[in-house]
Design an enzyme around this catalytic site. Structure first.
Site, PDB file in Angstrom:
ATOM      1  N   ARG A 156       1.219  -5.914 -14.580  1.00 56.57           N
ATOM      2  CA  ARG A 156       2.659  -5.655 -14.603  1.00 56.57           C
ATOM      3  C   ARG A 156       3.476  -6.936 -14.414  1.00 56.57           C
ATOM      4  NH1 ARG A 156       3.784  -0.923 -10.424  1.00 56.57           N
ATOM      5  NH2 ARG A 156       5.772  -0.781 -11.498  1.00 56.57           N
ATOM      6  N   SER A 172       1.385 -15.240  -7.169  1.00 55.13           N
ATOM      7  CA  SER A 172       2.450 -14.237  -7.210  1.00 55.13           C
ATOM      8  C   SER A 172       2.187 -13.124  -6.193  1.00 55.13           C
ATOM      9  CB  SER A 172       2.567 -13.641  -8.618  1.00 55.13           C
ATOM     10  OG  SER A 172       1.441 -12.823  -8.903  1.00 55.13           O
ATOM     11  N   CYS A 215       7.646  -9.299  -3.693  1.00 55.41           N
ATOM     12  CA  CYS A 215       8.998  -8.862  -4.036  1.00 55.41           C
ATOM     13  C   CYS A 215       9.796  -8.543  -2.779  1.00 55.41           C
ATOM     14  CB  CYS A 215       8.936  -7.648  -4.963  1.00 55.41           C
ATOM     15  SG  CYS A 215       7.904  -6.293  -4.356  1.00 55.41           S
ATOM     16  N   THR A 216       9.146  -7.915  -1.804  1.00 58.71           N
ATOM     17  CA  THR A 216       9.827  -7.569  -0.557  1.00 58.71           C
ATOM     18  C   THR A 216      10.145  -8.816   0.258  1.00 58.71           C
ATOM     19  OG1 THR A 216       8.658  -5.445  -0.535  1.00 58.71           O
ATOM     20  CG2 THR A 216       9.698  -6.141   1.512  1.00 58.71           C
ATOM     21  N   HIS A 269       9.600   1.698  -1.201  1.00 57.54           N
ATOM     22  CA  HIS A 269       9.080   0.934  -2.333  1.00 57.54           C
ATOM     23  C   HIS A 269       8.472   1.864  -3.376  1.00 57.54           C
ATOM     24  CE1 HIS A 269       6.687  -2.029  -4.511  1.00 57.54           C
ATOM     25  NE2 HIS A 269       7.213  -3.009  -3.783  1.00 57.54           N
ATOM     26  N   THR A 316       2.605   1.663  -6.566  1.00 59.79           N
ATOM     27  CA  THR A 316       1.974   0.500  -7.192  1.00 59.79           C
ATOM     28  C   THR A 316       0.555   0.853  -7.636  1.00 59.79           C
ATOM     29  OG1 THR A 316       0.913  -0.445  -5.227  1.00 59.79           O
ATOM     30  CG2 THR A 316       3.248  -0.938  -5.544  1.00 59.79           C
ATOM     31  N   ASN A 317      -0.093  -0.123  -8.285  1.00 57.30           N
ATOM     32  CA  ASN A 317      -1.447   0.096  -8.793  1.00 57.30           C
ATOM     33  C   ASN A 317      -2.499   0.217  -7.703  1.00 57.30           C
ATOM     34  OD1 ASN A 317      -0.835   0.188 -11.515  1.00 57.30           O
ATOM     35  ND2 ASN A 317      -1.051  -2.013 -11.801  1.00 57.30           N
ATOM     36  N   GLY A 347       3.113  -7.046   3.635  1.00 60.37           N
ATOM     37  CA  GLY A 347       2.779  -8.446   3.883  1.00 60.37           C
ATOM     38  C   GLY A 347       4.000  -9.331   4.016  1.00 60.37           C
ATOM     39  N   ASN A 357      11.462  -4.251  -7.854  1.00 63.58           N
ATOM     40  CA  ASN A 357      10.257  -4.911  -7.347  1.00 63.58           C
ATOM     41  C   ASN A 357       9.411  -5.567  -8.445  1.00 63.58           C
ATOM     42  OD1 ASN A 357      10.157  -1.732  -7.105  1.00 63.58           O
ATOM     43  ND2 ASN A 357       8.163  -2.354  -7.914  1.00 63.58           N
TER      44      ASN A 357
END
Length: 333
Positions: free
Chosen positions: A11, A118, A153-154, A180, A183-184, A212, A314
């Protein structure tokens, strides 16, 4: 510009490439992944969250053909590619597997000179620096920083308002909760997963999770006393983080909101932080390029407790920062 490769075409990797091309920030020389090229090209061309890519996407025997750009595809099923033979200078690792130093170091061992991760590193020892645009990117040192983490992103959604509040009013301590999108790492249907809470269907449950971001924020400000958690909810993209703080100096709601307005209009956070003056839902921030979009009507005070709310897409907001930092590092090495 130095040669750039994207490792991991999920993504974030796909959005990173879209943004790099659309904004003329960079054209990678190679993309590496474990899946078949035709499927990856199709996923790049049409995205569930962001629709059709406006350019022309195709593939040939060597890799992707995106408009007039030919980008080599490397099958990394057997491991990290030989970056030296490809003359790659900077690898942007979007695989999610470089959060420990050995994962990122593998790229350097294969001939890359720099790695941009990332994701938030597990510890500060697992990277050379955590650098975010608008926060501390000017600290990049090409001699010392060969493994750079961009956090999550957070992390980016919280770092921007934290910077504003720290500089204007100071922070004693605080707690955050991020709501949030799934997610995967979660499951589409109920089945046993490594994290027990992830065992329940992502599109049907509100699922508590760890974040995190708290640790990554302390890598940037080692005196910061802020921690928190996440709740995964059944939306495709678009998230919000609520941050509750005790400030060092007294402040009013209007003073706080004015500080956000000023930061959004000028200075290092212009283009990174934005403000919303009206009432919106998560649909408003899907496709928004900012890292943090402050919902000013949600700023409240109760005694000494300040509560603020930061929206963020996000995927898209984070991928825009990742693309900008990629360009920045490539221009400095």
């Amino acid at each position: 510009m130095k040669k750039i490769a994207i490792y991991g075409f999920g993504r974030i990797g796909r959005q990173l490439l879209r943004i790099g091309l659309d904004r003329n920030l960079f054209v990678p020389s190679a993309v590496a992944d474990v899946k078949d090229l035709k499927t990856l090209t199709a996923l790049f061309s049409v995205d569930t969250n962001y629709g059709h890519w406006k350019g022309k996407a195709a593939s040939n025997n060597n890799g992707f053909v995106l408009n007039d750009h030919e980008i080599a595809y490397v099958d990394s099923a057997a491991g990290v590619p030989d970056w030296e033979s490809l003359n790659v200078d900077l690898v942007v690792d979007c695989s999610g597997r470089a959060t420990k130093r050995e994962g990122a170091q593998a790229h350097l061992d294969k001939g890359a000179k720099y790695v941009l991760v990332s994701a938030p590193s597990k510890s500060l020892a697992d990277c050379d620096a955590v650098l975010l645009k608008g926060i501390n990117l000017d600290h990049f040192d090409a001699e010392k920083h060969h493994i750079v983490s961009m956090g999550s992103c957070t992390t980016n959604a919280l770092a921007a308002p934290i910077k504003v509040i720290r500089e204007a009013f100071g922070i004693e301590y605080g707690l955050f909760s991020t709501v949030h999108s799934y997610t995967n790492s979660q499951s589409l249907t109920d089945q046993p997963m490594k994290d027990r809470r992830d065992s329940w269907a992502a599109a049907e449950n509100i699922i508590p999770s760890s974040s995190g971001a708290a640790k990554a924020l302390q890598f940037i400000w080692n005196d910061l006393k802020v921690t928190g958690k996440a709740y995964r909810v059944p939306t495709r993209t678009g998230s919000i983080a609520e941050l509750n703080l005790i400030t060092t100096k007294p402040c009013t709601v209007e003073e706080v909101n004015d500080a956000f307005r000023k930061a959004s209009a000028e200075g290092e956070l212009h283009g990174v932080l934005d403000v919303l003056e009206d009432e919106w839902s998560s649909a408003r921030v899907v496709g928004d390029t900012h890292s943090a979009i402050m919902d000013l009507p949600l700023t409240i005070k109760q005694g000494d407790l300040l509560s603020i709310a930061s929206w963020y897409d996000n995927e898209w907001g984070f991928s825009n920062r990742l693309a900008e930092v990629t360009q920045f590092i490539a221009s400095k090495i």
